[in-house]
Design a protein around this motif. Structure first.
Motif, PDB file in Angstrom:
ATOM      1  N   PRO A   1       0.626  -1.256   0.063  1.00  0.00           N
ATOM      2  CA  PRO A   1       0.117   0.049  -0.154  1.00  0.00           C
ATOM      3  C   PRO A   1       0.926   1.358   0.032  1.00  0.00           C
ATOM      4  CG  PRO A   1      -0.975  -1.488   1.545  1.00  0.00           C
ATOM      5  CD  PRO A   1       0.447  -2.037   1.057  1.00  0.00           C
ATOM      6  N   GLY A   2       0.546   2.249  -0.947  1.00  0.00           N
ATOM      7  CA  GLY A   2       1.516   3.318  -1.059  1.00  0.00           C
ATOM      8  C   GLY A   2       2.510   3.354  -1.975  1.00  0.00           C
ATOM      9  N   GLY A   3       2.776   1.968  -2.287  1.00  0.00           N
ATOM     10  CA  GLY A   3       3.832   1.742  -3.247  1.00  0.00           C
ATOM     11  C   GLY A   3       4.049   2.393  -4.472  1.00  0.00           C
ATOM     12  N   THR A   4       5.049   2.588  -5.353  1.00  0.00           N
ATOM     13  CA  THR A   4       5.294   3.193  -6.593  1.00  0.00           C
ATOM     14  C   THR A   4       5.514   2.217  -7.900  1.00  0.00           C
ATOM     15  OG1 THR A   4       6.151   5.190  -5.530  1.00  0.00           O
ATOM     16  CG2 THR A   4       6.635   4.967  -7.803  1.00  0.00           C
ATOM     17  N   LEU A   5       5.024   2.320  -8.867  1.00  0.00           N
ATOM     18  CA  LEU A   5       5.082   1.669 -10.198  1.00  0.00           C
ATOM     19  C   LEU A   5       5.757   2.794 -11.047  1.00  0.00           C
ATOM     20  CD1 LEU A   5       4.997  -0.730 -12.079  1.00  0.00           C
ATOM     21  CD2 LEU A   5       2.611   0.157 -12.554  1.00  0.00           C
ATOM     22  N   VAL A   6       6.944   2.353 -11.608  1.00  0.00           N
ATOM     23  CA  VAL A   6       7.910   3.206 -12.475  1.00  0.00           C
ATOM     24  C   VAL A   6       7.706   2.336 -13.949  1.00  0.00           C
ATOM     25  CG1 VAL A   6       9.720   4.333 -13.206  1.00  0.00           C
ATOM     26  CG2 VAL A   6       9.073   4.052 -10.766  1.00  0.00           C
ATOM     27  N   LEU A   7       7.057   2.840 -14.904  1.00  0.00           N
ATOM     28  CA  LEU A   7       7.048   2.542 -16.225  1.00  0.00           C
ATOM     29  C   LEU A   7       8.076   3.169 -17.050  1.00  0.00           C
ATOM     30  CD1 LEU A   7       3.145   2.251 -16.617  1.00  0.00           C
ATOM     31  CD2 LEU A   7       4.757   0.478 -15.835  1.00  0.00           C
ATOM     32  N   SER A   8       9.124   2.314 -17.796  1.00  0.00           N
ATOM     33  CA  SER A   8      10.136   3.203 -18.714  1.00  0.00           C
ATOM     34  C   SER A   8      10.471   1.925 -19.653  1.00  0.00           C
ATOM     35  CB  SER A   8      11.206   3.230 -17.847  1.00  0.00           C
ATOM     36  OG  SER A   8      12.186   4.057 -18.529  1.00  0.00           O
ATOM     37  N   GLY A   9      10.158   2.303 -20.753  1.00  0.00           N
ATOM     38  CA  GLY A   9      10.461   1.458 -22.030  1.00  0.00           C
ATOM     39  C   GLY A   9       9.822   0.282 -22.275  1.00  0.00           C
ATOM     40  N   GLY A  10      10.657  -0.625 -22.876  1.00  0.00           N
ATOM     41  CA  GLY A  10      10.223  -2.129 -23.075  1.00  0.00           C
ATOM     42  C   GLY A  10       9.602  -2.254 -24.559  1.00  0.00           C
ATOM     43  N   GLY A  11       9.310  -3.498 -24.690  1.00  0.00           N
ATOM     44  CA  GLY A  11       9.036  -3.779 -26.166  1.00  0.00           C
ATOM     45  C   GLY A  11      10.083  -4.732 -26.849  1.00  0.00           C
ATOM     46  N   VAL A  12       9.800  -5.422 -27.740  1.00  0.00           N
ATOM     47  CA  VAL A  12      10.672  -6.193 -28.506  1.00  0.00           C
ATOM     48  C   VAL A  12      10.572  -6.038 -30.017  1.00  0.00           C
ATOM     49  CG1 VAL A  12      11.421  -7.861 -26.633  1.00  0.00           C
ATOM     50  CG2 VAL A  12       9.532  -8.370 -28.545  1.00  0.00           C
ATOM     51  N   SER A  13      11.492  -6.011 -30.918  1.00  0.00           N
ATOM     52  CA  SER A  13      11.286  -5.881 -32.244  1.00  0.00           C
ATOM     53  C   SER A  13      10.680  -7.213 -32.895  1.00  0.00           C
ATOM     54  CB  SER A  13      12.676  -5.772 -32.954  1.00  0.00           C
ATOM     55  OG  SER A  13      12.510  -5.528 -34.223  1.00  0.00           O
ATOM     56  N   ARG A  14       9.517  -6.860 -33.459  1.00  0.00           N
ATOM     57  CA  ARG A  14       8.719  -7.984 -34.117  1.00  0.00           C
ATOM     58  C   ARG A  14       8.703  -7.757 -35.634  1.00  0.00           C
ATOM     59  NH1 ARG A  14       7.075 -11.021 -29.901  1.00  0.00           N
ATOM     60  NH2 ARG A  14       6.428  -9.930 -27.933  1.00  0.00           N
ATOM     61  N   GLY A  15       9.560  -6.658 -35.900  1.00  0.00           N
ATOM     62  CA  GLY A  15       9.508  -6.292 -37.521  1.00  0.00           C
ATOM     63  C   GLY A  15       8.383  -5.220 -38.000  1.00  0.00           C
ATOM     64  N   GLY A  16       7.536  -4.769 -36.698  1.00  0.00           N
ATOM     65  CA  GLY A  16       6.644  -3.729 -37.060  1.00  0.00           C
ATOM     66  C   GLY A  16       5.721  -3.851 -35.974  1.00  0.00           C
ATOM     67  N   SER A  17       5.218  -2.743 -35.407  1.00  0.00           N
ATOM     68  CA  SER A  17       3.983  -2.781 -34.358  1.00  0.00           C
ATOM     69  C   SER A  17       3.368  -1.556 -34.549  1.00  0.00           C
ATOM     70  CB  SER A  17       4.424  -3.058 -32.930  1.00  0.00           C
ATOM     71  OG  SER A  17       5.359  -2.105 -32.422  1.00  0.00           O
ATOM     72  N   MET A  18       2.012  -1.789 -34.340  1.00  0.00           N
ATOM     73  CA  MET A  18       1.306  -0.260 -34.292  1.00  0.00           C
ATOM     74  C   MET A  18       1.449   0.493 -33.121  1.00  0.00           C
ATOM     75  SD  MET A  18      -0.628   1.445 -36.087  1.00  0.00           S
ATOM     76  CE  MET A  18      -1.198   0.267 -37.516  1.00  0.00           C
ATOM     77  N   ILE A  19       1.074  -0.121 -32.005  1.00  0.00           N
ATOM     78  CA  ILE A  19       1.217   0.605 -30.717  1.00  0.00           C
ATOM     79  C   ILE A  19       2.530   0.014 -29.562  1.00  0.00           C
ATOM     80  CG2 ILE A  19       0.160   1.106 -28.578  1.00  0.00           C
ATOM     81  CD1 ILE A  19      -2.616   0.826 -30.182  1.00  0.00           C
ATOM     82  N   GLY A  20       2.801  -1.134 -29.547  1.00  0.00           N
ATOM     83  CA  GLY A  20       3.890  -1.762 -28.891  1.00  0.00           C
ATOM     84  C   GLY A  20       3.650  -1.197 -27.228  1.00  0.00           C
ATOM     85  N   PRO A  21       4.931  -1.166 -26.936  1.00  0.00           N
ATOM     86  CA  PRO A  21       4.807  -0.447 -25.418  1.00  0.00           C
ATOM     87  C   PRO A  21       4.258   0.668 -25.026  1.00  0.00           C
ATOM     88  CG  PRO A  21       7.254  -0.055 -26.214  1.00  0.00           C
ATOM     89  CD  PRO A  21       6.270  -1.122 -27.364  1.00  0.00           C
ATOM     90  N   VAL A  22       4.070   1.529 -26.161  1.00  0.00           N
ATOM     91  CA  VAL A  22       3.330   3.036 -25.915  1.00  0.00           C
ATOM     92  C   VAL A  22       1.983   2.802 -25.320  1.00  0.00           C
ATOM     93  CG1 VAL A  22       2.401   4.719 -26.954  1.00  0.00           C
ATOM     94  CG2 VAL A  22       4.697   3.909 -27.757  1.00  0.00           C
ATOM     95  N   GLY A  23       1.317   1.376 -25.610  1.00  0.00           N
ATOM     96  CA  GLY A  23       0.124   1.068 -24.934  1.00  0.00           C
ATOM     97  C   GLY A  23       0.024   1.062 -23.596  1.00  0.00           C
ATOM     98  N   LEU A  24       1.015   0.415 -23.014  1.00  0.00           N
ATOM     99  CA  LEU A  24       1.157   0.428 -21.588  1.00  0.00           C
ATOM    100  C   LEU A  24       0.987   1.753 -21.001  1.00  0.00           C
ATOM    101  CD1 LEU A  24       1.058  -1.602 -19.107  1.00  0.00           C
ATOM    102  CD2 LEU A  24       3.717  -1.587 -19.531  1.00  0.00           C
ATOM    103  N   MET A  25       2.313   2.630 -21.545  1.00  0.00           N
ATOM    104  CA  MET A  25       2.471   3.843 -21.086  1.00  0.00           C
ATOM    105  C   MET A  25       1.045   4.783 -21.090  1.00  0.00           C
ATOM    106  SD  MET A  25       5.634   3.749 -20.507  1.00  0.00           S
ATOM    107  CE  MET A  25       7.156   2.714 -20.897  1.00  0.00           C
ATOM    108  N   ILE A  26       0.263   4.612 -22.049  1.00  0.00           N
ATOM    109  CA  ILE A  26      -0.997   5.380 -22.430  1.00  0.00           C
ATOM    110  C   ILE A  26      -2.124   4.860 -21.212  1.00  0.00           C
ATOM    111  CG2 ILE A  26      -2.911   5.800 -23.605  1.00  0.00           C
ATOM    112  CD1 ILE A  26      -1.168   5.637 -26.248  1.00  0.00           C
ATOM    113  N   ARG A  27      -1.996   3.656 -20.900  1.00  0.00           N
ATOM    114  CA  ARG A  27      -2.919   3.196 -19.977  1.00  0.00           C
ATOM    115  C   ARG A  27      -2.305   3.600 -18.556  1.00  0.00           C
ATOM    116  NH1 ARG A  27      -2.647  -1.263 -23.558  1.00  0.00           N
ATOM    117  NH2 ARG A  27      -1.110  -2.189 -22.463  1.00  0.00           N
ATOM    118  N   GLY A  28      -0.979   3.542 -18.387  1.00  0.00           N
ATOM    119  CA  GLY A  28      -0.446   4.022 -17.187  1.00  0.00           C
ATOM    120  C   GLY A  28      -0.713   5.354 -16.768  1.00  0.00           C
ATOM    121  N   GLN A  29      -0.504   6.173 -17.891  1.00  0.00           N
ATOM    122  CA  GLN A  29      -0.865   7.813 -17.891  1.00  0.00           C
ATOM    123  C   GLN A  29      -2.079   8.056 -17.313  1.00  0.00           C
ATOM    124  OE1 GLN A  29       2.177   9.826 -18.626  1.00  0.00           O
ATOM    125  NE2 GLN A  29       0.997  11.025 -17.129  1.00  0.00           N
ATOM    126  N   ALA A  30      -2.903   7.195 -17.843  1.00  0.00           N
ATOM    127  CA  ALA A  30      -4.378   7.515 -17.659  1.00  0.00           C
ATOM    128  C   ALA A  30      -4.779   6.989 -16.151  1.00  0.00           C
ATOM    129  CB  ALA A  30      -5.123   6.867 -18.599  1.00  0.00           C
TER     130      ALA A  30
END
Length: 329
Positions: free
Chosen positions: A233-262
């Motif tokens: 309780p009261g802990g902190t989650l830090v999100l930074s980067g991530g994702g692996v190359s799959r030859g092309g992705s639409m959203i990739g790790p940005v999706g987690l960042m957007i959800r985290g921001q919200a």
């Protein structure tokens, strides 16, 4: 001068050795003769224009069909070759390191405010491994999570470029550190000071009973709910980067960042933060002091000559490189 250039988005084959004009400094800039430059995950993201949504979100970096800057790379170490008229504190011949676009080249120009004297006890290769990765780790632990003595910190992606620095910094700040990595990297992460290792090939840390004051996620392979469930309780989650190359992705790790921001605005009982690792001379100076005190030591997986930059980037993409990969110039 020789530089690694690209004219279109694509796989490592789009990176070519080219002849370009040697840069000249503006009044507030310096030109560095590059002795070494390091490869970051950012380099393949920009090289491929991946994820595609990033091309819309960051127009200063991404053009429609190619990156804005033709020359790849950001992290460098070398010797000051020329100094702008208004620059103070740096002189021709100084051994420096820093972060600026165009580092995969024989010379790079950079604003003086993102260049600092390199750690005296490190080689050029080791110093070049630090700027982006070590600064990101510093921002995650010191600025975002405010890690201090006695805290329990879990680092997901502990054997990567940022992760190896994050483990060492958390230890230096007095935390008890749990590193998440594969079997082959367990000894490395333990040698950096981690108190406990979670081997992700054998167990999922999000389903265990342990709870942490801080979770630093550098991989982006877990949902927000699963990451939050291992926080106290009261802990902190830090999100930074991530994702692996799959030859092309639409959203990739940005999706987690957007959800985290919200979620950061709605989450109760926990804090979610997504730090921006902005380069500065002050942060480079802090990292230099940590390196010279023996608290921070870059780990280099492999080195490649500048002319094999494409192979180096491919290695980072495909081989799950541990720690850092460096180009020598």
């Amino acid at each position: 001068m020789k530089a690694i250039v690209q004219e279109r988005y694509g796989p490592p084959e789009v990176l070519e050795v080219g002849e370009v004009a040697k840069p000249a400094p503006a009044d507030d800039e310096v030109v560095i003769r590059v002795r070494a430059a390091s490869v970051n995950a950012r380099d393949w993201h920009v090289m491929r224009g991946d994820p595609y949504v990033a091309r819309l979100m960051d127009r200063s970096t991404f053009g429609n069909t190619a990156p804005r800057d033709r020359i790849r790379g950001t992290d460098f170490a070398g010797e000051v070759d020329a100094v702008g008229r208004s620059v103070q504190g740096l002189r021709v011949g100084d051994e420096v390191y820093g972060e600026a676009p165009g580092a995969f080249a024989e010379y790079v120009k950079a604003p003086a405010q993102v260049v600092a004297l390199k750690p005296s006890n490190l080689s050029f290769e080791e110093a070049a491994a630090m700027p982006l990765a070590a600064n990101t780790a510093l921002m995650c632990l010191r600025d975002a999570a405010q890690v201090e003595s006695g805290m329990r910190v879990l680092i997901n992606g502990a054997s990567g470029g940022v992760g190896t620095f994050a483990v060492q910094l958390a230890v230096a700040f007095g935390a008890a550190v749990t590193g998440v990595c594969s079997t082959r990297n367990a000894d490395l992460v333990r040698s950096l000071g981690a108190d406990e290792i979670v081997d992700y090939t054998r167990e999922d840390f999000t389903w265990g009973g342990a709870r942490y004051d801080v979770v630093v996620d550098l991989v982006g392979n877990k949902s927000l709910s699963r990451l939050r469930r291992v926080l106290v309780p009261g802990g902190t989650l830090v999100l930074s980067g991530g994702g692996v190359s799959r030859g092309g992705s639409m959203i990739g790790p940005v999706g987690l960042m957007i959800r985290g921001q919200a979620m950061s605005k709605l989450a109760r009982g926990h804090r979610i933060t997504i730090p921006a690792a902005v380069p500065s001379q002050a942060k480079l100076t802090t990292l230099r002091e940590l390196a010279e005190s023996g608290k921070l030591k870059p780990v280099i997986d492999r080195t490649f000559p500048l002319t094999q930059a494409a192979e180096a980037v491919r290695y980072v993409e495909d081989e799950h490189a541990r720690a850092k990969v460096v180009l020598t110039v």
